[in-house]
Motif scaffolding. Structure first.
Motif, mmCIF file in Angstrom:
data_model
loop_
_atom_site.group_PDB
_atom_site.id
_atom_site.type_symbol
_atom_site.label_atom_id
_atom_site.label_comp_id
_atom_site.label_asym_id
_atom_site.label_seq_id
_atom_site.Cartn_x
_atom_site.Cartn_y
_atom_site.Cartn_z
ATOM 1 N N SER A 26 -11.358 16.322 -0.727
ATOM 2 C CA SER A 26 -10.923 17.355 -1.682
ATOM 3 C C SER A 26 -11.677 17.323 -3.008
ATOM 4 O O SER A 26 -11.441 18.176 -3.875
ATOM 5 C CB SER A 26 -9.431 17.193 -1.961
ATOM 6 N N PRO A 28 -14.406 17.883 -5.909
ATOM 7 C CA PRO A 28 -15.380 18.950 -6.189
ATOM 8 C C PRO A 28 -16.803 18.451 -5.972
ATOM 9 O O PRO A 28 -17.064 17.244 -5.947
ATOM 10 C CB PRO A 28 -15.120 19.285 -7.650
ATOM 11 N N ASN A 150 -15.980 24.583 -3.289
ATOM 12 C CA ASN A 150 -15.418 23.759 -4.364
ATOM 13 C C ASN A 150 -16.524 23.115 -5.200
ATOM 14 O O ASN A 150 -16.503 21.919 -5.503
ATOM 15 C CB ASN A 150 -14.487 22.674 -3.789
#
Length: 467
Positions: A26, A28, A150
């Motif tokens: 998750s 970035p 992301n």
């Protein structure tokens, strides 16, 4: 037998799976060195078909095709986009063990939802699936691909003479949250021994409104452009060197070499190195003043195939690893800057994996309290960003330096789908640390190990580049 490209791909221990799924996945993406065109980002470019997005300018794919005997017209020539894609699909299954096989299928899965494998039989199916999504899914534009991946920051690669117009427009556009930062790439001004140098010095002079006749003139012009880049959000410079040189000379000697080159005369290797050293030292001092990172890429043999270079030009997928002696010169260059208190944050990348160990011992000789890991061994670069190359770079860095301060992966790519390479790196990183934990080589404190992984994935780079 494991299935192909499952959710636990490359994650061969329970610890690895926990580190990746709970901590790494998750995070970035900080893609601090790439070759994406900022114009494409600002204009939110859309692509008509998968060939335009996937094969255009991708040297890795071109090399796979050439190695499978594909005619050049299906690679860089006038064949249709479908024909080029079909030839690549026919070639890919033979590239077992090549990172392209993994990258391509990660990209097809992540961006297009394709769970199968690409080959001659599935080429038409994949072509139609990808093209339908590219043409009809609003998220498949340049900005959509970046946001969907992301991506926190994109570091482009930019000529000193660029007006950075697209970066300015992006900075003013509050609807797009990803930072797009220019990076200063002054190679043409340093490459006194290469074609195009005279023309570039003329362009640099016109851009800065100066007549460039001495090495001091060139340095002043570069300083002006560095200040301009700094005003527009630049956080890093990048130098692509055949090898690292260090041959200090007087300004008079460097100017003599410059005037010789401007007159159309060939310069000797020694003359070129003296001029290049003068400019490299000058630029490094400027970077240090602005807390930029200086990236040095070296040990690449450019365009060894003279026939294909004559036919296609540079940057068409024919470059190779070079064996150069950059070790002593790198030590000397950094020592000269350190003695002045002008050594900038520095990231070193050698295309030759045999250089890993000396690079990793150099780091410890020039670190400082300015920022953890001020001197970095850059992510496994180009021909080394395969599974073994990444593992070797990580293990060498861990053995001889401090892996926990590593600033992690970059794409070095022109493709908006290459963010899948960050996933590839993260899986390899988690697999390596997971094995150390499972083997009892590191404590099974998953919260701490997970924080370490997250730092390497993104946090260290955010801190390092002052983002």
């Amino acid at each position: 037998m494991e299935g192909f490209l499952t959710k636990d791909f490359l994650l061969d221990t329970p610890a690895a799976r926990q580190l990746y799924h709970e901590y790494a996945a998750s995070m970035p993406i900080v893609d601090y060195h790439c070759h994406i065109d900022p114009k494409d980002i600002f204009e939110d470019r859309r692509f008509e078909n998968i060939t335009q997005l996937w094969l255009g300018g991708d040297h890795y794919k071109w090399r796979v095709m050439r190695s499978n005997g594909v005619e050049e017209r299906f690679i860089t020539g006038d064949a249709s986009d479908w024909e080029k894609f079909e030839k690549f699909a026919q070639s890919l299954p033979r590239a077992i063990g090549n990172p392209m096989y993994h990258w391509c299928h990660l990209e097809l899965k992540n961006f297009f939802g394709y769970e199968g494998v690409l080959n001659a039989e599935t080429a038409k199916e994949v072509w139609e699936l990808c093209n339908d999504k590219l043409q009809n899914d609003p998220a498949m534009s340049a900005r959509g691909l970046i946001t969907g991946s992301n991506v926190f920051m994109v570091g482009t690669t930019d000529d000193p003479c660029s007006d950075l117009a697209w970066h300015k427009k992006l900075a003013e556009d509050t609807s797009f949250k990803t930072k797009v930062c220019p990076s200063f790439r002054p190679d043409p001004a340093l490459n006194i021994h290469k074609p195009g140098f005279v023309e570039y010095i003329s362009l640099l002079g016109k851009t800065t409104g100066k007549t460039l006749e001495t090495v001091e003139d060139v340095c002043e012009a570069l300083s002006q452009r560095i200040a301009y880049f700094d005003e527009n959000g630049c956080r890093a410079a990048d130098h692509g060197l055949d090898y690292v040189m260090f041959r200090p000379v007087s300004n008079q000697e460097a100017t003599a070499a410059l005037r010789k080159a401007l007159a159309g005369e060939a310069v000797t290797r020694e003359e070129a190195e003296g001029y290049q050293t003068a400019l490299l030292l000058h630029c490094a001092r400027e970077y240090a003043e602005r807390t930029w990172a200086m990236q040095l890429h070296f040990s690449c043999k450019r365009n060894p195939n003279s026939r294909m270079f004559a036919a296609l030009g540079a940057d068409c997928g024919f470059d190779c690893i070079a064996v150069t002696d950059s070790c002593n010169a790198t030590y000397a260059l950094m020592d000269a800057l350190e003695k002045e208190g002008k050594l900038p944050r520095t990231i070193l990348y050698s295309l030759n994996p045999a250089d890993n160990e000396w690079l990793d011992t150099l780091l410890g000789a020039f670190q400082s309290s300015e920022v953890p890991g001020k001197i970095q061994h850059g992510s496994a670069w180009w021909f080394n960003d395969n599974k073994v190359g990444m593992q070797d770079q990580l293990i060498s860095l861990a053995n001889l330096s401090v892996l926990g301060n590593f600033i992690g992966m970059l794409t070095d790519s022109r493709s908006l789908l290459s963010y899948a390479r960050h996933e590839y790196f993260r899986r390899i990183l988690c697999a390596l640390i997971g094995r150390w934990i499972e083997n009892g080589e590191y404590p099974a404190d998953m919260a701490f190990a997970g924080q370490l992984v997250q730092d390497i994935c993104a946090n260290n780079a955010i801190r390092y580049f002052g983002l």
